[in-house]
Design a protein around this motif. Structure first.
Motif, short mmCIF file in Angstrom:
data_model
loop_
_atom_site.label_atom_id
_atom_site.label_comp_id
_atom_site.label_asym_id
_atom_site.label_seq_id
_atom_site.Cartn_x
_atom_site.Cartn_y
_atom_site.Cartn_z
N LEU A 1 32.61 -11.48 21.69
CA LEU A 1 33.89 -10.91 21.24
C LEU A 1 34.88 -11.99 20.86
N LEU A 2 34.94 -13.05 21.67
CA LEU A 2 35.98 -14.06 21.44
C LEU A 2 35.54 -15.12 20.44
N GLY A 3 34.25 -15.18 20.16
CA GLY A 3 33.78 -16.18 19.21
C GLY A 3 33.42 -17.48 19.89
N GLN A 4 32.75 -18.37 19.14
CA GLN A 4 32.23 -19.62 19.68
C GLN A 4 33.34 -20.54 20.20
N SER A 5 34.52 -20.47 19.58
CA SER A 5 35.54 -21.48 19.87
C SER A 5 36.43 -21.11 21.06
N ALA A 6 36.13 -20.00 21.75
CA ALA A 6 36.98 -19.57 22.85
C ALA A 6 36.89 -20.54 24.02
N THR A 7 38.00 -20.72 24.74
CA THR A 7 37.99 -21.59 25.92
C THR A 7 37.27 -20.86 27.06
N PRO A 8 36.67 -21.61 27.98
CA PRO A 8 35.98 -20.98 29.12
C PRO A 8 36.92 -20.08 29.92
N GLU A 9 38.23 -20.46 30.01
CA GLU A 9 39.18 -19.65 30.77
C GLU A 9 39.36 -18.29 30.12
N ALA A 10 39.48 -18.28 28.79
CA ALA A 10 39.68 -17.01 28.07
C ALA A 10 38.48 -16.11 28.28
N VAL A 11 37.26 -16.70 28.19
CA VAL A 11 36.04 -15.91 28.37
C VAL A 11 36.01 -15.33 29.78
N GLU A 12 36.38 -16.20 30.76
CA GLU A 12 36.39 -15.76 32.16
C GLU A 12 37.37 -14.60 32.35
N GLY A 13 38.54 -14.72 31.74
CA GLY A 13 39.56 -13.67 31.84
C GLY A 13 39.08 -12.36 31.27
N LEU A 14 38.45 -12.44 30.10
CA LEU A 14 37.99 -11.21 29.45
C LEU A 14 36.87 -10.57 30.26
N ARG A 15 35.99 -11.42 30.80
CA ARG A 15 34.91 -10.89 31.63
C ARG A 15 35.48 -10.07 32.77
N LYS A 16 36.55 -10.62 33.38
CA LYS A 16 37.16 -9.95 34.52
C LYS A 16 37.79 -8.63 34.05
N ALA A 17 38.51 -8.69 32.92
CA ALA A 17 39.20 -7.50 32.42
C ALA A 17 38.21 -6.40 32.07
N MET A 18 37.02 -6.80 31.59
CA MET A 18 36.03 -5.80 31.18
C MET A 18 35.07 -5.46 32.31
N HIS A 19 35.27 -6.02 33.50
CA HIS A 19 34.41 -5.79 34.67
C HIS A 19 32.97 -6.17 34.36
N LEU A 20 32.76 -7.24 33.59
CA LEU A 20 31.39 -7.60 33.21
C LEU A 20 30.66 -8.29 34.36
N ASP A 21 31.43 -8.77 35.39
CA ASP A 21 30.78 -9.49 36.48
C ASP A 21 30.22 -8.54 37.53
N ASP A 22 30.58 -7.25 37.45
CA ASP A 22 30.06 -6.30 38.43
C ASP A 22 28.56 -6.14 38.25
N PRO A 23 27.86 -5.73 39.33
CA PRO A 23 26.43 -5.46 39.18
C PRO A 23 26.19 -4.35 38.15
N ALA A 24 25.01 -4.40 37.53
CA ALA A 24 24.71 -3.46 36.44
C ALA A 24 24.84 -2.01 36.88
N ILE A 25 24.43 -1.72 38.13
CA ILE A 25 24.41 -0.33 38.58
C ILE A 25 25.84 0.22 38.67
N ILE A 26 26.79 -0.63 39.09
CA ILE A 26 28.20 -0.21 39.16
C ILE A 26 28.72 0.09 37.76
#
Lengths: 284, 316
Positions: B42-67
């Motif tokens: 979503l953020l593209g290749q040039s995104a900073t690791p912090e931005a990616v981390e933030g978006l992951r959190k906002a989208m709940h991508l770190d939760d287990p698949a079953i959740i």
């Protein structure tokens, strides 16, 4: 449908009564198989070479089926495309039928919770429309050729399973199965030596039908641009890349479709006209 | 006996429900198999690791698949289909108009294909073995054996290129009169009708032929009933169950056909939306479209099974 028009000499020699339609269908299939095997040797032009100054050129003495959207020889491209359409479909149908039939026979012999769990799960997979299944999986794993083969075989395994299980359940109730069980034979022997020989004919006919479904699905996916990717092209992809020639009625759009039709119709006709001795072997 | 029928129907509905759960599981996990991280895509290749981390959190991508799966299912039940990755519009907004377009296409096809197929299927069975029957049988085998896009391209070639009667593309927003409507829907509907009717004709013919082989039809023949009377009065009422079953099963074929037809004619329906979503890898959109199609397919095959149960007089 199946009343023989005339028994051919070839059929007689093999000891089966083939009729004319069946033999001509078999002939077309063998022709395509030969083309797929020897395509690099027999193509008149290289598939990548631009041989016509015009695009979507008409049928001519040099270019038998005209030229494509870049001016390449469409006849050569169809011959090479046979390798991808036939090869991928054949690989997929072999994997699908092998795993489906093996699982089906195992489920029928083993019975119990293994059978009911597996049947429930595979029936559920069977109730996803095949084209949609293809779209979703291709979106996930991409459309490299191994991925396509895997996708197509997963889609058609449940159908093969269901068919083989239904046949194997009938064989399983026979007396010779009881005898074999009392002899203390194990599962691998039971399915390979007692069940399989008795369901082989119908299973092979089913394999043919499933091959047709796979060819159609593969062509459909390639036509949508999600199947075989450039620089390779199967017949579905050939239709897709030349679809721009449709307004001119270019032969480049029509002939790849006709190639698909000749293959699938031949398989259907061959199965419909198979000698009863092969098709209904289990009934004897 | 009535209790037996209702328990069979309830059992079939229960199976459909379990199937739906397994199917949604399969759809969800197939789409999450996607290689690469959604946030990075979503953020593209040039995104900073912090931005990616933030978006992951906002989208709940770190939760287990079953959740994530349970959250997705809960969302579906509340009518929340998520937001499209490609343009950040709610999926429900994207789909609503297109869904009606697809329903229109399917409805029109069914309205033409069902009467046509029943007529051809029943008459072919009535005059079994004649030249007419052979032509119908060979024609249906031919149509079933070729891909849908071939029928569509041949139709375009004939009606748009050589005869110039119809436009090659569908543009539904330009409908001003009945004439426009016919011109735009003619070819997509025709292509779909071919495929759907071919299936339906084969199954209808088989169902009627089977009842024609029964002893009571032979009895009717012996007492001197005419052939149309034999079929319409004696055989057809008993073949009705299998025929309706065949109609429902063949209509499920529409779902596959519509994917090709909407793409080739550029028709703004759900299937075209889904094909586009696959090429842009827009997960929420693919998941929702896939669920719509699976639900429709499952509803049709379940209906076919239930009709088969209800029409069996031995269970009534």
């Amino acid at each position: 449908m199946t009343n023989p028009i005339s028994s051919s000499r070839l059929g007689m020699r093999l000891g089966y009564r083939f009729n004319l339609i069946g033999v001509s269908a078999l002939g077309i299939l063998l022709l395509w198989a030969g083309v797929a095997l020897f395509a690099p040797q027999i193509i008149p032009h290289s598939v990548g070479e631009i041989v016509d100054t015009d695009y979507f050129g008409p049928v001519s003495r040099d270019l038998w089926l005209g030229s494509d959207y870049l001016g390449r020889d469409i006849f050569s491209r169809i011959l090479m495309g046979a390798r991808y359409t036939l090869g991928i479909s054949l690989a997929a149908v072999s994997v699908a039928c092998f795993s489906g039939v093996a699982l089906g026979m195992t489920a029928a012999v083993a019975g119990g919770w293994f059978d009911s769990m597996l049947s429930r799960f595979l029936d559920a997979l069977n109730s996803i429309p095949s084209k949609l299944f293809g779209l979703v999986v291709v979106a996930a794993v991409g459309s490299s050729i191994p991925a396509l083969i895997a996708t197509l075989s997963v889609i058609y395994t449940p159908g093969a399973y269901r068919f083989a299980r239904a046949l194997a359940v009938n064989v399983n109730t026979m007396d010779f199965m009881v005898v074999a069980r009392i002899r203390g034979e194990r599962l691998p022997y039971l399915i390979a030596s007692e069940i399989l020989p008795n369901i082989l004919g119908p299973v092979l006919a089913d394999l043919g039908l499933r091959f047709v479904f796979i060819v159609l699905l593969l062509s459909g996916l390639s036509f949508l641009g999600l199947g075989v990717q450039p620089p390779y092209a199967d017949w579905g992809a050939l239709v897709r890349e030349n679809i721009g020639g449709l307004p001119f009625g270019a032969p480049a759009v029509i002939f790849p479709s006709l190639a698909i039709a000749s293959l699938t119709i031949s398989v259907n006709l061959l199965i419909d006209n198979l000698p009863r001795r092969i098709r209904d072997r289990s009934a004897e | 006996m009535r209790g037996q029928v209702s328990s069979l129907v309830v059992r079939r509905l229960l199976i459909a429900l379990i199937t739906l759960v397994i199917v949604s599981f399969a759809v969800f996990f197939a789409t999450t198999l996607l290689p690469g991280d959604t946030a990075t895509i979503l953020l593209g290749q040039s995104a900073t690791p912090e931005a990616v981390e933030g978006l992951r959190k906002a989208m709940h991508l770190d939760d287990p698949a079953i959740i994530r799966f349970l959250r997705w299912i809960a969302g579906l039940f509340q009518g929340d289909f998520g937001k499209s990755y490609a343009n950040n519009v709610p999926v429900a907004t994207l789909i609503s108009g297109r869904f009606i377009n697809t329903l229109k296409l399917a409805g029109l096809t069914a309205a033409i294909a069902v009467p046509l197929a029943l007529t051809l299927g029943i008459t072919a069975a009535m005059w079994r073995g004649t030249l007419y029957d052979r032509i119908v049988t060979v024609g249906t085998i031919g149509i079933i054996s070729v891909p849908e896009f071939m029928i569509a391209t041949l139709a375009v070639l004939l009606f748009a290129v050589y005869l110039k009667w119809l436009p090659a593309l569908s543009l539904t927003n330009e409908v001003k009169s009945f004439h426009d409507l016919v011109r735009i829907y003619a070819m997509p509907v025709m292509t779909l009708t071919f495929g759907v009717s071919a299936q339906m004709i084969r199954m209808t013919r088989a169902a009627v032929v089977e009842t024609l082989n029964t002893p009571y039809v032979e009895m009717a023949l012996l007492k001197g009933a005419s052939r149309p009377r034999l079929v319409l009065r004696h055989a057809l009422p008993n073949a009705l169950g299998p025929i309706i079953n065949a109609v429902a099963l063949s209509l499920s074929y529409l779902l596959g056909g519509v994917i090709i037809v909407e793409t080739i004619f550029n028709y703004p329906g759900v299937a075209k939306l889904m094909v586009d979503a696959v090429s842009t890898r827009d997960l929420p959109l693919i998941q929702t479209c896939a669920m719509i199609f699976c639900l429709g397919y499952l509803a049709l095959i379940t209906a076919a099974d239930i009709i088969a149960v209800l029409s069996n007089p031995r269970l009534r």
